[in-house]
Design a protein around this motif. Structure first.
Motif, PDB file in Angstrom:
ATOM      1  N   UNK A   1       0.811   3.341  11.242  1.00 57.20           N
ATOM      2  CA  UNK A   1       0.581   4.623  10.570  1.00 57.20           C
ATOM      3  C   UNK A   1       0.666   4.422   9.061  1.00 57.20           C
ATOM      4  N   UNK A   2      -0.167   5.174   8.325  1.00 55.92           N
ATOM      5  CA  UNK A   2      -0.146   5.170   6.867  1.00 55.92           C
ATOM      6  C   UNK A   2      -0.069   6.624   6.409  1.00 55.92           C
ATOM      7  N   UNK A   3       0.952   6.939   5.626  1.00 59.48           N
ATOM      8  CA  UNK A   3       1.084   8.264   5.031  1.00 59.48           C
ATOM      9  C   UNK A   3       1.125   8.095   3.520  1.00 59.48           C
ATOM     10  N   UNK A   4       0.514   9.035   2.806  1.00 56.78           N
ATOM     11  CA  UNK A   4       0.435   8.937   1.349  1.00 56.78           C
ATOM     12  C   UNK A   4       0.847  10.280   0.750  1.00 56.78           C
ATOM     13  N   UNK A   5       1.629  10.207  -0.314  1.00 56.99           N
ATOM     14  CA  UNK A   5       1.981  11.422  -1.064  1.00 56.99           C
ATOM     15  C   UNK A   5       1.958  11.084  -2.544  1.00 56.99           C
ATOM     16  N   UNK A   6       1.938  12.110  -3.356  1.00 54.06           N
ATOM     17  CA  UNK A   6       1.944  11.895  -4.798  1.00 54.06           C
ATOM     18  C   UNK A   6       0.660  12.334  -5.442  1.00 54.06           C
ATOM     19  N   UNK A   7       0.436  11.810  -6.621  1.00 50.54           N
ATOM     20  CA  UNK A   7      -0.709  12.189  -7.432  1.00 50.54           C
ATOM     21  C   UNK A   7      -1.678  11.033  -7.579  1.00 50.54           C
ATOM     22  N   UNK A   8      -2.941  11.383  -7.831  1.00 51.48           N
ATOM     23  CA  UNK A   8      -3.975  10.379  -7.997  1.00 51.48           C
ATOM     24  C   UNK A   8      -3.543   9.341  -9.027  1.00 51.48           C
ATOM     25  N   UNK A   9      -3.816   8.072  -8.707  1.00 52.81           N
ATOM     26  CA  UNK A   9      -3.466   6.913  -9.527  1.00 52.81           C
ATOM     27  C   UNK A   9      -1.971   6.633  -9.596  1.00 52.81           C
TER      28      UNK A   9
ATOM     29  N   UNK B   1      -5.408  -0.849   8.969  1.00 49.57           N
ATOM     30  CA  UNK B   1      -5.990   0.478   8.809  1.00 49.57           C
ATOM     31  C   UNK B   1      -6.812   0.521   7.534  1.00 49.57           C
ATOM     32  N   UNK B   2      -7.865   1.315   7.589  1.00 46.98           N
ATOM     33  CA  UNK B   2      -8.733   1.527   6.439  1.00 46.98           C
ATOM     34  C   UNK B   2      -8.899   3.020   6.258  1.00 46.98           C
ATOM     35  N   UNK B   3      -8.993   3.438   4.992  1.00 46.81           N
ATOM     36  CA  UNK B   3      -9.221   4.851   4.727  1.00 46.81           C
ATOM     37  C   UNK B   3      -8.980   5.182   3.278  1.00 46.81           C
ATOM     38  N   UNK B   4      -8.782   6.484   3.051  1.00 50.80           N
ATOM     39  CA  UNK B   4      -8.511   6.972   1.702  1.00 50.80           C
ATOM     40  C   UNK B   4      -7.470   8.083   1.799  1.00 50.80           C
ATOM     41  N   UNK B   5      -6.929   8.455   0.664  1.00 53.42           N
ATOM     42  CA  UNK B   5      -5.960   9.551   0.623  1.00 53.42           C
ATOM     43  C   UNK B   5      -6.622  10.819   1.138  1.00 53.42           C
ATOM     44  N   UNK B   6      -7.840  11.091   0.712  1.00 49.08           N
ATOM     45  CA  UNK B   6      -8.589  12.280   1.140  1.00 49.08           C
ATOM     46  C   UNK B   6      -8.892  12.309   2.632  1.00 49.08           C
ATOM     47  N   UNK B   7      -9.423  11.224   3.165  1.00 47.22           N
ATOM     48  CA  UNK B   7      -9.924  11.196   4.538  1.00 47.22           C
ATOM     49  C   UNK B   7      -8.893  10.749   5.564  1.00 47.22           C
TER      50      UNK B   7
END
Length: 152
Positions: free
Chosen positions: A33-41, A119-125
């Motif tokens: 699993x990959x979770x992301x939080x915070x602001x762009x960059x 895993x592959x992806x983006x913060x958005x998707x």
């Protein structure tokens, strides 16, 4: 006579089976699993791994974020084994990517290297399990930072 031939064949088959059982496939760490939080960059990633840790002789020693052109963006060093904590999650960052930038997240074992689920992806998707392309990001395992050793 037929019974004796049957017994001999059975012994041969069982012997071959036990020989094959002794050959083990390499064990790798999987990104679950990959979770992301915070602001762009300046994102903080939380990555959940499942790895066949046995102690300092075999453990997941890092997870990393790789760009779509094969460059190391971020590496989170894992300084010890997680024998009794499976799966486990560790956070790291700041990861300097745009919210729609496609990246890869993979893990590394100290003794077998790469090879588990990525895993592959983006913060958005979001992120999903994706096969790792052959010959992609070769040599990244030698790029700093690298682990200094294993604490336990």
């Amino acid at each position: 006579m037929k019974y004796m031939i049957f017994q001999i064949l059975l012994i041969i088959i069982c012997s071959c089976s036990s020989i094959n059982d002794e050959v083990q496939e390499p064990e790798f760490a999987d990104v679950k699993k990959v979770e992301v939080r915070g602001d762009e960059n300046a994102y903080q990633f939380s990555v959940t791994l499942k790895s066949p840790d046995t102690g300092c002789d075999q453990y997941a020693d890092w997870w990393e974020v790789i760009s779509s052109d094969g460059e190391l963006i971020y590496r989170r060093i894992l300084a010890h084994s997680h024998v009794d904590e499976q799966p486990f999650s560790r956070s790291g960052g700041s990861v300097n990517i745009a919210k729609n930038q496609q990246v890869w997240v993979r893990a590394h074992m100290n003794n077998t290297g790469y090879g588990g689920l990525v895993m592959k992806g983006s913060v958005d998707a979001g992120f999903q399990i994706t096969p790792w392309p052959d010959a992609f990001a070769e040599g990244v395992e030698k790029v700093e930072p690298l682990p200094a050793g294993c604490a336990f």
